[in-house]
Design an enzyme around this catalytic site. Structure first.
Site, PDB file in Angstrom:
ATOM      1  N   GLU A   1     -11.201   0.813  -3.450  1.00 31.23           N
ATOM      2  CA  GLU A   1     -10.565   1.200  -2.189  1.00 31.23           C
ATOM      3  C   GLU A   1      -9.311   2.003  -2.521  1.00 31.23           C
ATOM      4  O   GLU A   1      -9.059   2.357  -3.675  1.00 31.23           O
ATOM      5  CB  GLU A   1     -10.212  -0.041  -1.360  1.00 31.23           C
ATOM      6  CG  GLU A   1      -9.331  -1.034  -2.101  1.00 31.23           C
ATOM      7  CD  GLU A   1      -9.087  -2.321  -1.336  1.00 31.23           C
ATOM      8  OE1 GLU A   1      -9.218  -2.322  -0.115  1.00 31.23           O
ATOM      9  OE2 GLU A   1      -8.744  -3.334  -1.990  1.00 31.23           O
TER      10      GLU A   1
ATOM     11  N   ASP B   1       0.815  -1.221   0.000  1.00 35.89           N
ATOM     12  CA  ASP B   1       0.000   0.000   0.000  1.00 35.89           C
ATOM     13  C   ASP B   1       0.846   1.268   0.000  1.00 35.89           C
ATOM     14  O   ASP B   1       0.646   2.168   0.822  1.00 35.89           O
ATOM     15  CB  ASP B   1      -0.950   0.024   1.205  1.00 35.89           C
ATOM     16  CG  ASP B   1      -1.726  -1.264   1.376  1.00 35.89           C
ATOM     17  OD1 ASP B   1      -2.094  -1.858   0.355  1.00 35.89           O
ATOM     18  OD2 ASP B   1      -1.954  -1.689   2.526  1.00 35.89           O
TER      19      ASP B   1
END
Length: 544
Positions: free
Chosen positions: A195, A16
């Site tokens: 997301e 991420d």
């Protein structure tokens, strides 16, 4: 002549990636999940060579993950710089399985990356993967995905309606709270599971990149833009900027969830997480890693990979001429200093003094046996990331158990259901023994087995422990103090189960493998184990 960026730039569990440039300095923040301290921040001045410089969530007032399930904790941080401050936005996820997530979002700030960071300011709990965008008019906008618990499709199922779009709301830095209306600005593409939102602005357009498709082999970076931050957002001509979902032979798989950055001279790059699966099971034993792609702006005002298409490249041009600095293959830690070396972390607790000490016995890492290996609350396990498909790890332990409820040793660890451990413990008939604990998956039962059976009796004194991981295989070794020849113990174990796809498979968990030391004492008497050193060495057992 330009240098080359070789991916992944942050090998091992570093997912991420949120990238931020301040002047000539680049910073990448990555998720740490249940590992403490929270959030890894790496620094570079050339996009080629990176160094870990900070884990800012380091005290109980900022982060307490005791009780957080596996693969919960700190998800998808966002790092930015504005108004003379670094801003770090992060989620602390308190639940994994089932319909609910219980994801709480916070902001911390600091004048410098390596300085002390503030106590957190609570923002909201409507979903995870928060991001903070600083507009050129001085306003600040908070975005996160919205979680919808009203669904029968959850736990990583494709096209899950639980991923209910990207929310936008203004953040007031004076009152330190969200203000104004909440708007759902982006529903995502047909890929589903939207997301990981990040906003940036260029030539009057607001660009939004998101992650979609789940964090497995259908992962993507999706791109959209709008003239107003509130939308409506139009989709990229290719829909996806980066993905390997239709390229099963690509080295870099699971490509998605990243952020855009520009160099001082305007060159464009985009980070993304990635995985490097091992055949034949296609399991990513190194977890989700960080990669970086060179991009270009075309005349249509859209960003594209410089090499064309959407599949990420292993090697891309660097912005300058700085070459990669070769990292040492062998790292030996002697625990002589007053602080834990940077590469090591522990699990969940903000009270490390309860699980280890570097001063009680100088020159040693002392672990205080607490709860069992795999506890969600307080376990004494200190470890470093696995960064190579093949490696050898060694340690030396002094440990005198007086019950089988006490054990200490060396472990290849992913979570409470996916680990192998070589332990010194006590057997009622054999005395002090070295044996193996193995838990080869969280589905269906997650039961521990003992491949070395009752164990091998060892004389009192120090015990040397080692493990070799060769891609999907693990072999433990040991020898007692005073001997030099390593002895194999137990069968070859399945190292590949210590991976994202091990156990119940893709989307069942998504952190990474660690090599480290542990001690537990389920009698509650906190028996100590002293580790003299820890060595991690990359091994060319097979071609990487």
């Amino acid at each position: 002549m330009t240098a080359t960026i070789r991916n992944p730039i942050l090998p091992g569990f570093n997912p991420d990636p949120s990238i931020c440039r301040v002047g000539e300095d680049y910073y990448i923040a990555t998720s740490t999940f249940e590992w403490y301290p929270g959030v890894q921040i790496h620094h570079s001045r050339d996009l080629v060579n990176w160094r870990l410089v900070r884990r800012p969530l380091e005290r109980a007032s900022q982060l307490d993950m005791r009780g957080n399930p596996d693969s919960c904790g700190v998800w998808a941080p966002c790092l930015s710089h504005a108004d003379g401050l670094f801003w770090l936005v992060y989620t602390d996820v308190k639940r994994f399985d089932g319909n609910f997530k219980d994801a709480h979002n916070y902001i911390v700030t600091s004048p410098s990356i390596e300085g002390e960071w503030s106590d957190p300011v609570y923002v909201n709990s409507s979903g995870f993967d928060p991001s903070l965008f600083h507009d050129d008019d001085g306003r600040k906008w908070f975005v996160n995905m919205q979680w919808n618990h009203r669904t029968e499709s959850f736990g990583g199922a494709p096209k899950s309606p639980a991923f209910d779009g990207i929310l936008l709301q203004e953040w007031d830095p004076v009152s330190k709270k969200l203000v104004g209306p909440i708007r759902n600005i982006f529903a995502g593409s047909a890929q589903g599971l939207v997301e990981g939102p990040h906003l940036f602005k260029r030539n009057g357009w607001y660009y939004l990149t998101t992650a979609e498709g789940g964090t497995g082999y259908d992962h993507v970076v999706t791109m959209a833009r709008a003239r107003s931050i509130e939308g409506p957002y139009e989709m990229h001509p290719q829909t996806h900027l980066i993905t390997s979902k239709d390229a099963p032979d690509a080295v870099l798989q699971r490509a998605g969830h990243g952020q855009y950055v520009e160099t001082p001279d305007g060159q464009a790059y985009h980070t993304h997480l990635t995985g490097r699966p091992l055949p034949p099971q296609q399991r990513c034993t190194l977890g989700r890693e960080t990669a970086l792609q060179k991009c270009v702006w075309r005349d249509d005002g859209w960003l594209y990979l410089e090499q064309g298409g959407v599949v990420p490249a292993v090697e891309v041009p660097a912005p300058g001429e700085t070459a990669a600095i070769e990292k040492p293959a062998r790292v030996e830690t002697d625990f002589d200093g007053p602080a834990l070396p940077d590469e090591f972390q522990w699990l969940r607790t903000p009270l490390p003094e309860r699980i280890f000490s570097l001063t009680d016995k100088p020159g040693h890492l002392r672990l205080f046996g607490r709860e069992s290996i795999g506890s969600w609350f307080e376990q004494a396990l200190v470890a470093r990331r696995q960064e190579h498909h093949s490696f050898r790890a060694e340690t030396v332990v002094e440990f005198e158990p007086d019950t089988y409820q006490q054990a200490a040793g060396l472990t290849h660890y992913y979570n409470r259901h996916k680990f192998h451990a070589l332990a010194v413990t006590l057997h009622e008939k054999l005395g002090r023994v070295v044996t193996i604990f193995s838990c080869a998956g969280d589905f269906p039962h997650g039961r521990m087995t003992f491949p070395a059976e009752s164990g091998v009796t060892v004389p009192f004194g120090r015990v040397y422990l080692a493990m070799e991981v060769r891609d999907n295989e693990l072999q433990f070794f040991w020898h007692p103090d005073g001997y030099r020849a390593w002895r194999k113990i137990g069968p070859v174990l399945d190292a590949g189960v210590v991976s994202d796809e091990g156990g119940r498979g893709e989307h069942g968990s998504f952190t990474g493998a660690f090599a480290g030391v542990f001690a537990f004492d389920t009698s509650g008497r906190a028996q100590v184990a002293d580790f003299d050193r820890f060595t991690y060495e990359a091994r060319p057992f097979t071609a990487e």
